[in-house]
Design a protein around this motif. Structure first.
Motif, PDB file in Angstrom:
ATOM      1  N   THR A   3     -50.503  90.955  15.612  1.00  0.00           N
ATOM      2  CA  THR A   3     -51.432  89.970  15.045  1.00  0.00           C
ATOM      3  C   THR A   3     -50.730  88.651  14.732  1.00  0.00           C
ATOM      4  OG1 THR A   3     -51.244  90.849  12.785  1.00  0.00           O
ATOM      5  CG2 THR A   3     -53.080  91.667  14.129  1.00  0.00           C
ATOM      6  N   CYS A   4     -49.934  88.209  15.682  1.00  0.00           N
ATOM      7  CA  CYS A   4     -49.249  86.925  15.530  1.00  0.00           C
ATOM      8  C   CYS A   4     -50.152  85.775  15.963  1.00  0.00           C
ATOM      9  CB  CYS A   4     -47.958  86.908  16.333  1.00  0.00           C
ATOM     10  SG  CYS A   4     -48.200  86.989  18.129  1.00  0.00           S
ATOM     11  N   SER A   5     -51.212  86.082  16.698  1.00  0.00           N
ATOM     12  CA  SER A   5     -52.215  85.139  17.199  1.00  0.00           C
ATOM     13  C   SER A   5     -51.686  84.157  18.239  1.00  0.00           C
ATOM     14  CB  SER A   5     -52.901  84.401  16.046  1.00  0.00           C
ATOM     15  OG  SER A   5     -52.058  83.413  15.505  1.00  0.00           O
ATOM     16  N   ARG A   6     -50.509  84.387  18.761  1.00  0.00           N
ATOM     17  CA  ARG A   6     -49.989  83.488  19.799  1.00  0.00           C
ATOM     18  C   ARG A   6     -50.914  83.470  21.003  1.00  0.00           C
ATOM     19  NH1 ARG A   6     -44.302  85.821  20.853  1.00  0.00           N
ATOM     20  NH2 ARG A   6     -45.022  85.275  22.911  1.00  0.00           N
ATOM     21  N   CYS A   7     -51.497  84.622  21.337  1.00  0.00           N
ATOM     22  CA  CYS A   7     -52.350  84.704  22.521  1.00  0.00           C
ATOM     23  C   CYS A   7     -53.630  83.890  22.354  1.00  0.00           C
ATOM     24  CB  CYS A   7     -52.687  86.151  22.844  1.00  0.00           C
ATOM     25  SG  CYS A   7     -53.454  87.051  21.484  1.00  0.00           S
ATOM     26  N   CYS A   8     -54.021  83.578  21.129  1.00  0.00           N
ATOM     27  CA  CYS A   8     -55.237  82.790  20.847  1.00  0.00           C
ATOM     28  C   CYS A   8     -54.956  81.291  20.854  1.00  0.00           C
ATOM     29  CB  CYS A   8     -55.818  83.170  19.497  1.00  0.00           C
ATOM     30  SG  CYS A   8     -56.235  84.918  19.365  1.00  0.00           S
ATOM     31  N   ARG A   9     -53.693  80.937  20.852  1.00  0.00           N
ATOM     32  CA  ARG A   9     -53.290  79.527  20.894  1.00  0.00           C
ATOM     33  C   ARG A   9     -52.885  79.215  22.337  1.00  0.00           C
ATOM     34  NH1 ARG A   9     -50.445  81.407  16.156  1.00  0.00           N
ATOM     35  NH2 ARG A   9     -48.480  81.114  17.246  1.00  0.00           N
ATOM     36  N   PHE A  10     -53.902  79.079  23.167  1.00  0.00           N
ATOM     37  CA  PHE A  10     -53.719  78.975  24.614  1.00  0.00           C
ATOM     38  C   PHE A  10     -52.748  77.864  25.012  1.00  0.00           C
ATOM     39  CE2 PHE A  10     -58.184  80.472  24.020  1.00  0.00           C
ATOM     40  CZ  PHE A  10     -57.946  81.790  24.350  1.00  0.00           C
ATOM     41  N   GLY A  11     -52.911  76.677  24.453  1.00  0.00           N
ATOM     42  CA  GLY A  11     -52.047  75.552  24.806  1.00  0.00           C
ATOM     43  C   GLY A  11     -50.598  75.812  24.459  1.00  0.00           C
ATOM     44  N   GLU A  12     -50.381  76.339  23.272  1.00  0.00           N
ATOM     45  CA  GLU A  12     -49.021  76.634  22.807  1.00  0.00           C
ATOM     46  C   GLU A  12     -48.390  77.762  23.623  1.00  0.00           C
ATOM     47  OE1 GLU A  12     -47.179  78.714  18.858  1.00  0.00           O
ATOM     48  OE2 GLU A  12     -48.734  77.186  18.544  1.00  0.00           O
ATOM     49  N   PHE A  13     -49.182  78.771  23.954  1.00  0.00           N
ATOM     50  CA  PHE A  13     -48.669  79.920  24.680  1.00  0.00           C
ATOM     51  C   PHE A  13     -48.561  79.630  26.176  1.00  0.00           C
ATOM     52  CE2 PHE A  13     -47.363  84.201  24.019  1.00  0.00           C
ATOM     53  CZ  PHE A  13     -47.616  84.888  25.187  1.00  0.00           C
ATOM     54  N   GLY A  14     -49.252  78.583  26.637  1.00  0.00           N
ATOM     55  CA  GLY A  14     -49.150  78.183  28.043  1.00  0.00           C
ATOM     56  C   GLY A  14     -50.028  78.991  28.977  1.00  0.00           C
ATOM     57  N   HIS A  15     -51.224  79.365  28.537  1.00  0.00           N
ATOM     58  CA  HIS A  15     -52.117  80.084  29.430  1.00  0.00           C
ATOM     59  C   HIS A  15     -53.560  79.683  29.172  1.00  0.00           C
ATOM     60  CE1 HIS A  15     -53.198  83.764  26.719  1.00  0.00           C
ATOM     61  NE2 HIS A  15     -52.953  82.729  25.984  1.00  0.00           N
ATOM     62  N   LYS A  16     -54.422  80.053  30.085  1.00  0.00           N
ATOM     63  CA  LYS A  16     -55.855  79.807  29.966  1.00  0.00           C
ATOM     64  C   LYS A  16     -56.565  81.137  30.103  1.00  0.00           C
ATOM     65  CE  LYS A  16     -56.075  75.058  31.515  1.00  0.00           C
ATOM     66  NZ  LYS A  16     -56.345  74.469  30.228  1.00  0.00           N
ATOM     67  N   LEU A  17     -57.696  81.227  29.443  1.00  0.00           N
ATOM     68  CA  LEU A  17     -58.525  82.426  29.509  1.00  0.00           C
ATOM     69  C   LEU A  17     -59.753  82.096  30.339  1.00  0.00           C
ATOM     70  CD1 LEU A  17     -59.331  85.294  28.539  1.00  0.00           C
ATOM     71  CD2 LEU A  17     -60.354  84.187  26.540  1.00  0.00           C
ATOM     72  N   PHE A  18     -60.058  82.952  31.308  1.00  0.00           N
ATOM     73  CA  PHE A  18     -61.244  82.785  32.135  1.00  0.00           C
ATOM     74  C   PHE A  18     -62.192  83.944  31.876  1.00  0.00           C
ATOM     75  CE2 PHE A  18     -58.116  80.170  34.139  1.00  0.00           C
ATOM     76  CZ  PHE A  18     -58.842  79.049  34.522  1.00  0.00           C
ATOM     77  N   VAL A  19     -63.486  83.653  31.922  1.00  0.00           N
ATOM     78  CA  VAL A  19     -64.512  84.645  31.645  1.00  0.00           C
ATOM     79  C   VAL A  19     -65.586  84.593  32.723  1.00  0.00           C
ATOM     80  CG1 VAL A  19     -64.105  84.628  29.157  1.00  0.00           C
ATOM     81  CG2 VAL A  19     -65.781  83.065  30.137  1.00  0.00           C
ATOM     82  N   THR A  20     -66.368  85.657  32.785  1.00  0.00           N
ATOM     83  CA  THR A  20     -67.470  85.756  33.740  1.00  0.00           C
ATOM     84  C   THR A  20     -68.799  85.606  32.998  1.00  0.00           C
ATOM     85  OG1 THR A  20     -67.747  88.137  33.505  1.00  0.00           O
ATOM     86  CG2 THR A  20     -66.107  87.378  35.141  1.00  0.00           C
ATOM     87  N   PRO A  21     -69.888  85.365  33.718  1.00  0.00           N
ATOM     88  CA  PRO A  21     -71.196  85.281  33.064  1.00  0.00           C
ATOM     89  C   PRO A  21     -71.576  86.533  32.274  1.00  0.00           C
ATOM     90  CG  PRO A  21     -71.333  84.271  35.212  1.00  0.00           C
ATOM     91  CD  PRO A  21     -69.967  84.926  35.120  1.00  0.00           C
ATOM     92  N   VAL A  22     -71.243  87.721  32.766  1.00  0.00           N
ATOM     93  CA  VAL A  22     -71.545  88.948  32.019  1.00  0.00           C
ATOM     94  C   VAL A  22     -70.805  88.940  30.684  1.00  0.00           C
ATOM     95  CG1 VAL A  22     -71.047  91.434  31.974  1.00  0.00           C
ATOM     96  CG2 VAL A  22     -72.286  90.449  33.899  1.00  0.00           C
ATOM     97  N   GLU A  23     -69.545  88.551  30.690  1.00  0.00           N
ATOM     98  CA  GLU A  23     -68.785  88.492  29.443  1.00  0.00           C
ATOM     99  C   GLU A  23     -69.381  87.464  28.481  1.00  0.00           C
ATOM    100  OE1 GLU A  23     -64.256  89.085  30.225  1.00  0.00           O
ATOM    101  OE2 GLU A  23     -65.148  88.016  31.946  1.00  0.00           O
ATOM    102  N   LEU A  24     -69.782  86.327  29.023  1.00  0.00           N
ATOM    103  CA  LEU A  24     -70.385  85.285  28.189  1.00  0.00           C
ATOM    104  C   LEU A  24     -71.696  85.752  27.579  1.00  0.00           C
ATOM    105  CD1 LEU A  24     -69.760  82.169  30.440  1.00  0.00           C
ATOM    106  CD2 LEU A  24     -68.673  82.674  28.238  1.00  0.00           C
ATOM    107  N   ALA A  25     -72.525  86.408  28.380  1.00  0.00           N
ATOM    108  CA  ALA A  25     -73.812  86.895  27.871  1.00  0.00           C
ATOM    109  C   ALA A  25     -73.590  87.919  26.766  1.00  0.00           C
ATOM    110  CB  ALA A  25     -74.644  87.488  29.011  1.00  0.00           C
ATOM    111  N   PHE A  26     -72.654  88.839  26.959  1.00  0.00           N
ATOM    112  CA  PHE A  26     -72.358  89.825  25.923  1.00  0.00           C
ATOM    113  C   PHE A  26     -71.859  89.133  24.659  1.00  0.00           C
ATOM    114  CE2 PHE A  26     -69.571  92.783  23.677  1.00  0.00           C
ATOM    115  CZ  PHE A  26     -70.435  93.850  23.491  1.00  0.00           C
TER     116      PHE A  26
END
Length: 155
Positions: free
Chosen positions: A45-68
């Motif tokens: 629970t360091c939350s590094r993965c939620c700080r996309f810019g700092e961690f250097g990554h992007k999260l991609f989602v699909t319409p099904v994930e967005l609807a849920f």
């Protein structure tokens, strides 16, 4: 990948209110969580993965994930930061933990994820593609933070 304007916004909102759809995606995520748990990943629970810019990554989602997510999280983000931090992160915890997308579920900062995350992600994406077909929603990818901005602005 798709441009956010090409996402089926009306269909996403429709599915977000469909109990059968929400139940099916919930069941999918429960199966996925059992598969993840079998690998005994470590989350500090360091939350590094939620700080996309700092961690250097992007999260991609699909319409099904967005609807849920829309159908279960119960709130739109008030602010989506330009600092590339997930607005559902409060302190080191996720306010939308039960509704979070696939990428959030399978990604762990610790190196213990190496070797199983990729295969599990690929098999889960196959199931997500099938769900898109079953629920008649075009399969696409969209970047998470930009999609949250659009959801917030759509009102």
């Amino acid at each position: 990948m798709t441009h956010h304007a090409n996402l089926p916004h009306a269909r996403i909102r429709e599915l977000a209110g469909d109990p059968r759809f929400l139940s099916a995606v919930h069941d999918f995520y429960e199966r996925l969580e059992r598969q993840i748990a079998a690998h005994h990943p470590v989350c500090r629970t360091c939350s590094r993965c939620c700080r996309f810019g700092e961690f250097g990554h992007k999260l991609f989602v699909t319409p099904v994930e967005l609807a849920f997510f829309l159908g279960t999280v119960g709130e739109k983000p008030e602010v989506v930061s330009l600092a590339e931090v997930c607005p559902y992160q409060v302190g080191n915890l996720c306010r939308a933990h039960e509704s979070r997308p696939l990428g959030c579920r399978v990604f762990f900062c610790e190196s213990s994820g190496a070797g199983w995350q990729e295969g599990l992600t690929e098999s889960a994406l196959v199931e997500l593609r099938d769900m898109h077909e079953h629920f008649c929603v075009p399969y696409a990818y969209a970047e998470w933070l930009e999609t949250l901005r659009i959801m917030r602005d759509e009102g």
